[in-house]
Design a protein around this motif. Structure first.
Motif, mmCIF file in Angstrom:
data_model
loop_
_atom_site.group_PDB
_atom_site.id
_atom_site.type_symbol
_atom_site.label_atom_id
_atom_site.label_comp_id
_atom_site.label_asym_id
_atom_site.label_seq_id
_atom_site.Cartn_x
_atom_site.Cartn_y
_atom_site.Cartn_z
ATOM 1 N N LYS A 41 0.822 -1.208 0.000
ATOM 2 C CA LYS A 41 0.000 0.000 0.000
ATOM 3 C C LYS A 41 0.855 1.256 0.000
ATOM 4 N N ALA A 42 2.078 1.161 0.501
ATOM 5 C CA ALA A 42 2.972 2.327 0.540
ATOM 6 C C ALA A 42 3.853 2.413 -0.692
ATOM 7 N N PHE A 43 4.235 1.261 -1.224
ATOM 8 C CA PHE A 43 5.159 1.243 -2.365
ATOM 9 C C PHE A 43 4.882 -0.018 -3.172
ATOM 10 N N THR A 59 5.580 -10.109 0.459
ATOM 11 C CA THR A 59 4.718 -8.937 0.396
ATOM 12 C C THR A 59 3.460 -9.143 1.213
ATOM 13 N N THR A 60 2.831 -8.028 1.560
ATOM 14 C CA THR A 60 1.508 -8.069 2.163
ATOM 15 C C THR A 60 0.610 -7.106 1.411
ATOM 16 N N ALA A 61 -0.659 -7.452 1.323
ATOM 17 C CA ALA A 61 -1.597 -6.725 0.480
ATOM 18 C C ALA A 61 -2.794 -6.252 1.286
ATOM 19 N N SER A 62 -3.502 -5.279 0.708
ATOM 20 C CA SER A 62 -4.712 -4.750 1.319
ATOM 21 C C SER A 62 -5.955 -5.111 0.524
ATOM 22 N N GLY A 63 -5.808 -6.019 -0.414
ATOM 23 C CA GLY A 63 -6.937 -6.433 -1.231
ATOM 24 C C GLY A 63 -6.478 -7.342 -2.353
ATOM 25 N N ILE A 233 6.700 -8.560 10.647
ATOM 26 C CA ILE A 233 6.483 -7.119 10.599
ATOM 27 C C ILE A 233 6.310 -6.758 9.132
ATOM 28 N N GLU A 234 5.521 -5.735 8.860
ATOM 29 C CA GLU A 234 5.208 -5.418 7.472
ATOM 30 C C GLU A 234 5.328 -3.918 7.188
ATOM 31 N N PRO A 235 6.544 -3.397 7.233
ATOM 32 C CA PRO A 235 6.737 -1.985 6.908
ATOM 33 C C PRO A 235 6.543 -1.724 5.418
ATOM 34 N N GLY A 236 6.028 -0.566 5.104
ATOM 35 C CA GLY A 236 5.952 -0.123 3.711
ATOM 36 C C GLY A 236 6.899 1.031 3.496
ATOM 37 N N GLU A 237 6.707 2.083 4.303
ATOM 38 C CA GLU A 237 7.545 3.269 4.163
ATOM 39 C C GLU A 237 9.019 2.951 4.384
ATOM 40 N N ALA A 238 9.337 2.093 5.350
ATOM 41 C CA ALA A 238 10.742 1.825 5.668
ATOM 42 C C ALA A 238 11.495 1.225 4.488
ATOM 43 N N VAL A 239 10.791 0.532 3.609
ATOM 44 C CA VAL A 239 11.447 -0.075 2.451
ATOM 45 C C VAL A 239 11.901 0.995 1.460
ATOM 46 N N ALA A 240 11.068 2.023 1.277
ATOM 47 C CA ALA A 240 11.362 3.027 0.249
ATOM 48 C C ALA A 240 11.539 4.429 0.831
ATOM 49 N N LEU A 241 11.815 4.514 2.129
ATOM 50 C CA LEU A 241 11.980 5.818 2.773
ATOM 51 C C LEU A 241 13.140 6.583 2.132
#
Length: 378
Positions: A41-43, A59-63, A233-241
């Protein structure tokens, strides 16, 4: 081409920073044995998934569509959580996902018979907020629709549940995770002792310079050892910060009430919607958000987009020199929540997407045109 030679507006994703962020996350995995997942959802620029997949667990998804993307383009662990699922979506999700998290007891009861070949979990709401000023991103706010509270879970039939999921953070350090974990243990100990895995959710700013990685590792290790569970843990922003740039050009100057506004070919409303939604003010290279005492940054401009929305304003900045039409303005930290959230309001074109290698050479990943605007409509 180099970054200053690109046609604007465009996004540029820095492959080197993506890889450095992933190395930090991989080190957390190595130290703790946890599994780190990219929150798409973040990247979700999947051209970078082969690189990210070298380091992360999946990966983790929101849909459904994000879940399909994770399966097709990274092909590693594939998780999904949504507030509710359609029957037809669930029919496909059970075929492409390894783990499915439900948001309510009723959704669990409705769909769990279809989930015999996947691991299933329940999202909990610890009713403990650590947010400061970002209510729109607070899953623990009063009346939140996200997660089941302890009073509703205690007497529920949780047969078949493999795991517990909570997600309460947004761009936060590990001290807030520690506070949240204390509450989760207090309220959900009865469930923690029955499950096989625990997911700490996202919002962990692990690759930020001031982030306390050691405390994060301690939190993970504590839960793993005390309850004998696998930890995700499922960071989104931390991957592409800090791994993306948004390159724009000044189109015009407009003066009103003593304020000089620069109209850019990039829009907050269309191209960086989190600027208005969160809200926040992104950094600009060779600019400041406040004038400095030494007098270097004294030229004040209000930067705004080309749409008809009066509030399409990015913010006020101070520059070391006067800007004019044709000058380039480069925003930082524009990989996250940009390409995955942008839109074509007013018929504003979508910016092209480039990646940049460690030598500073940019290659085109994707360009867009009139049909990308037209084909969304009817």
């Amino acid at each position: 081409m180099k970054i200053n030679e690109l046609p604007t507006p465009c996004y540029v994703i820095d492959e080197n920073i993506i890889e450095e962020n992933c190395k930090v996350l991989a080190d957390v995995m190595k130290k703790t044995g946890c599994h780190v997942l990219l929150a798409q959802k973040a990247f979700s620029n999947y051209a970078l998934y082969p690189l990210i997949g070298k380091y992360l667990s999946g990966t983790t998804a929101s849909g459904l569509y994000e879940a399909r993307l994770g399966r097709e383009e990274m092909g590693r662990e594939n998780h999904v959580f949504a507030p509710a699922y359609k029957d037809e979506d669930m029919d496909e999700l059970v075929k492409i996902c390894d783990l499915i998290v439900f948001n309510s007891i009723s959704q669990l009861e409705k769909h769990k018979e279809k989930c015999r070949n996947v691991s299933i979990g329940i999202r909990v709401n610890p009713e403990f907020s650590t947010q400061n000023g970002h209510e729109i991103y607070d899953p623990c706010g009063k009346g939140s629709r996200l997660g089941v509270t302890a009073d509703l879970l205690r007497n529920a039939d949780l047969t078949g549940i493999d795991g517990l999921h909570f997600h309460t953070l947004c761009e936060q350090n590990s001290d807030d995770l520690k506070k949240t974990l204390d509450v989760v243990e207090e309220k959900f100990d009865f469930l923690l002792r029955k499950v096989k895995w625990v997911n700490f959710g996202g919002g962990h700013h692990i690759t930020r310079k001031d982030y306390d990685v050691e405390l994060l590792c301690d939190c993970i290790t504590h839960i793993k050892e005390k309850y004998n569970v696998k930890v995700y843990i499922e960071p989104g922003e931390a991957v592409a910060l800090n791994a993306g740039y948004f390159i724009t050009t000044v189109l015009d100057k407009v003066k009103n009430s003593g304020i000089t506004c620069l109209i850019l070919d990039g829009s907050a409303a269309c191209h960086m919607p989190d600027v208005l939604e969160m809200p926040y003010q992104p950094p600009i290279y060779n600019a400041a958000k406040q004038p400095d005492e030494g007098g270097q940054y004294q030229h004040r401009y209000r930067l705004a987009g080309p749409t008809c929305l009066a509030g399409d304003v990015i913010g006020d900045y101070y520059f070391p020199k006067e800007l004019k039409a044709g000058d380039m303005v480069i925003f930082g930290d524009m990989a996250i929540y940009t390409t995955c959230k942008n839109n074509t309001f007013n018929g504003i074109p979508l910016p092209s997407i480039y990646s940049m290698d460690r030598n500073g050479d940019c290659r085109l990943i994707k360009s867009f045109g009139y049909n990308d605007f037209k084909e969304r409509l009817s």
